[in-house]
Write a protein that holds these residues in place. Structure first.
Motif, PDB file in Angstrom:
ATOM      1  N   HIS A 146     -12.313   6.796   4.749  1.00  0.00           N
ATOM      2  CA  HIS A 146     -11.968   7.969   5.433  1.00  0.00           C
ATOM      3  C   HIS A 146     -10.461   8.167   5.942  1.00  0.00           C
ATOM      4  O   HIS A 146     -10.228   8.601   6.764  1.00  0.00           O
ATOM      5  N   GLY A 147      -9.746   7.211   5.460  1.00  0.00           N
ATOM      6  CA  GLY A 147      -8.342   7.177   5.882  1.00  0.00           C
ATOM      7  C   GLY A 147      -7.503   8.387   5.527  1.00  0.00           C
ATOM      8  O   GLY A 147      -7.819   9.261   4.651  1.00  0.00           O
ATOM      9  N   GLU A 148      -6.471   8.443   6.048  1.00  0.00           N
ATOM     10  CA  GLU A 148      -5.490   9.790   6.101  1.00  0.00           C
ATOM     11  C   GLU A 148      -4.119   9.074   5.488  1.00  0.00           C
ATOM     12  O   GLU A 148      -3.674   8.449   6.234  1.00  0.00           O
ATOM     13  N   GLY A 149      -3.808   9.417   4.400  1.00  0.00           N
ATOM     14  CA  GLY A 149      -2.491   9.074   4.071  1.00  0.00           C
ATOM     15  C   GLY A 149      -2.571   7.779   3.216  1.00  0.00           C
ATOM     16  O   GLY A 149      -3.399   7.193   3.440  1.00  0.00           O
ATOM     17  N   GLU A 180      -8.037   0.338   1.441  1.00  0.00           N
ATOM     18  CA  GLU A 180      -7.935   1.494   2.218  1.00  0.00           C
ATOM     19  C   GLU A 180      -9.010   1.695   3.556  1.00  0.00           C
ATOM     20  O   GLU A 180      -9.915   1.218   3.128  1.00  0.00           O
ATOM     21  N   ASP A 186      -2.638   4.399   5.002  1.00  0.00           N
ATOM     22  CA  ASP A 186      -3.799   4.095   5.981  1.00  0.00           C
ATOM     23  C   ASP A 186      -4.827   3.046   5.361  1.00  0.00           C
ATOM     24  O   ASP A 186      -5.753   3.399   4.723  1.00  0.00           O
TER      25      ASP A 186
END
Ligand code: FE2
Length: 496
Positions: free
Chosen positions: A434-437, A431, A440
């Motif tokens: 601070h990924g989104e989804g 990952e 990500d």
């Protein structure tokens, strides 16, 4: 992408067998270097260490082993830091590896048919197991552990990959006791106030078999352990977890040990698939107080599960299923395997209703695939995306040359292919910080490149395969096709 020309009488393949065979040469050298031959750019946010395990030696001093599963474990570590990457590989110094290297010959029989020289007389009644530590490698509780399912783990120094010796999990495992090679990490365990825990198992096969569950806290202590007897012989390589259950598929297998005992075959060659028997689904609650349940479904063979999740009294399990076990024939050469003659592994969804005691199944990915993986935060929960090694062609059986992303919500698929001269290994999802989804992040995979007889570390953007690899890190050598590995955000770089 160039494929071989279609001829009317010859099946069209996306690969040539001799290219594929090149990935099964031994790697005898241990390396340690910064990777400087890079196409594209390593994302600077990608920080941590990818560990891989697999058979590094396909021969002992020129004497070929019979099957790659019998090859001595070799760990590779690729550490990513500030847009750079460092490579290191070391063999696991198991006692048997050291002995055989000193002797310069095969001293142990392998489970998958490797025999000591001298014919059956030299092998009869030698029932010792060679712990080859070649299947998986995981960093947990401050320990790097090389795993092989039929015996205890080996502990390695995560920075140098030096073998430190066998590990008993702080006194829990007896010498030689099994600990499977497929731990699952529950990201938020409901018995530990939401702390992560590592769940694994061991199998003691026999006329009836014992499955033992182990759960380890983040410090590496075994905090829960319980054993369960299941009727019949159990050959179980992997399992799946949900928040409350461990799920095992007991493949319909018969084991006749006599040719093994008399030195004629390896133990793994004495397994016979039973197409008229059902596969049993063994559901073991992770809470000790609840009862195990066993359900039945159609005959099939499963090595690997992708994931499982619960909805009330129902459990859904996504697994790669074969119509039958690809039996290892004594005297056959694995490098001459006829891919077209074998059934492909395909992704099925099993729907288990614990109340009604029913199992339904549906094919969710017909393409030949193996080594499924996913976002680590979704283990045991509903997940939208699965990633797996896959064949280049969408039908038939073939070596893994591509990485497939399956969107289970929309049915959409993305494919990144290394064909015609590239061959992939297990993809690992990392990952983005601070990924989104759920997608990500990046997919990391070792890819054998037959053109240069070397391996690449390939980095894909998990959101978008179609733009091609965002980086290809060319190693100075090949890495024999491996089995499993894992990523830790901890950085292990020498003298760091
Ligand atoms: Fe496996």
């Amino acid at each position: 992408m160039q494929l071989y020309e279609r001829a009317s009488t010859v099946p069209t393949h996306s690969y040539q067998r001799q290219d594929w065979q090149g990935g099964y040469e031994s790697l005898k050298t241990e390396y340690d270097y910064w990777i400087d031959d890079i196409e594209g750019q390593i994302p600077p946010e990608l920080q941590g260490t990818l560990f891989r395990n697999g058979p590094g030696l396909l021969d002992v001093n020129g004497n070929a082993i019979h099957h790659p599963f019998d090859g001595d474990g070799m760990i590779s570590a690729i550490a990513f830091h500030n847009g750079r990457a460092h490579f290191r590989n070391r063999f696991v110094r198991t006692a048997a590896f050291v002995e055989e290297q000193q002797a310069g010959k095969i001293l142990y029989r392998g489970v998958f048919g490797t025999q000591k020289p001298g014919g059956w007389l030299a092998n009869a009644f030698d029932l010792r197991l060679k712990n080859i530590a070649n299947t998986n490698v995981v960093y947990w509780g401050g320990k790097l552990l090389a795993l092989w399912e039929a015996a205890d783990p080996h502990r390695l120094d995560p920075a140098t990959l030096e073998t430190l010796g066998k590990d008993s999990l702080n006194g829990v495992l007896a010498d030689g006791e099994a600990f499977a090679a497929h731990p699952r990490i529950d990201p938020r365990c409901n018995q530990d106030d939401g702390a992560p825990c590592m769940v694994n198992f061991s199998i003691k096969p026999g006329l009836s078999s014992t499955i033992t569950i182990f759960e380890l806290d983040p410090a590496g202590n075994v905090i829960r352990q319980h054993a369960h007897n299941v009727p019949g012989f159990a050959f179980i390589h992997d399992f799946a977890i949900t928040e409350n259950y461990c799920i095992f598929f007991q493949n319909p297998i018969a084991f006749n040990p006599i040719p093994f005992v008399f030195g004629l075959r390896g133990a793994g060659e004495c397994i016979k698939f039973q197409p008229n028997q059902p596969t049993r689904i063994v559901v073991i609650p992770r809470h000790k107080s609840r009862q195990m349940q066993i359900l039945e479904t159609q005959s099939g063979f499963v090595f690997h599960h992708a994931n499982a999740f619960e909805q009330g009294e129902e459990i859904f399990i996504d697994s790669i299923c074969y119509e039958s076990f690809p039996e290892v024939e004594a005297g056959s050469d694995f490098k001459q395997v006829d891919f077209d003659a074998l059934q492909p592994g395909q992704m099925w969804r099993f729907h288990v209703n614990l109340q009604q005691q029913t199992v339904l199944r549906a094919l969710i990915e017909p393409r030949c695939c193996e080594f499924p993986t996913m976002h680590p935060e979704k283990v045991g929960r509903p997940c939208r995306y699965l990633y797996m090694g896959a064949a280049h062609a969408n039908t038939g059986n073939a070596p893994l040359q591509a990485i497939l992303k399956a969107d289970l919500e929309t049915g959409h698929r993305q494919l990144w292919s290394a064909a015609p001269r590239g061959f992939v290994s297990e993809p690992i999802f990392v990952e983005r910080p601070h990924g989104e989804g759920e997608d990500d992040g990046w997919i990391l995979a070792l890819v054998y490149d037959a053109t240069h007889h070397r391996s690449d570390v390939v980095i894909l953007d998990a959101r978008n395969f179609e733009q091609g690899a965002i980086a290809r890190l060319h190693l100075k050598h090949h890495i024999p096709y491996g089995l499993h590995g894992s990523f830790t955000p901890e950085l292990f770089i020498p003298a760091y």
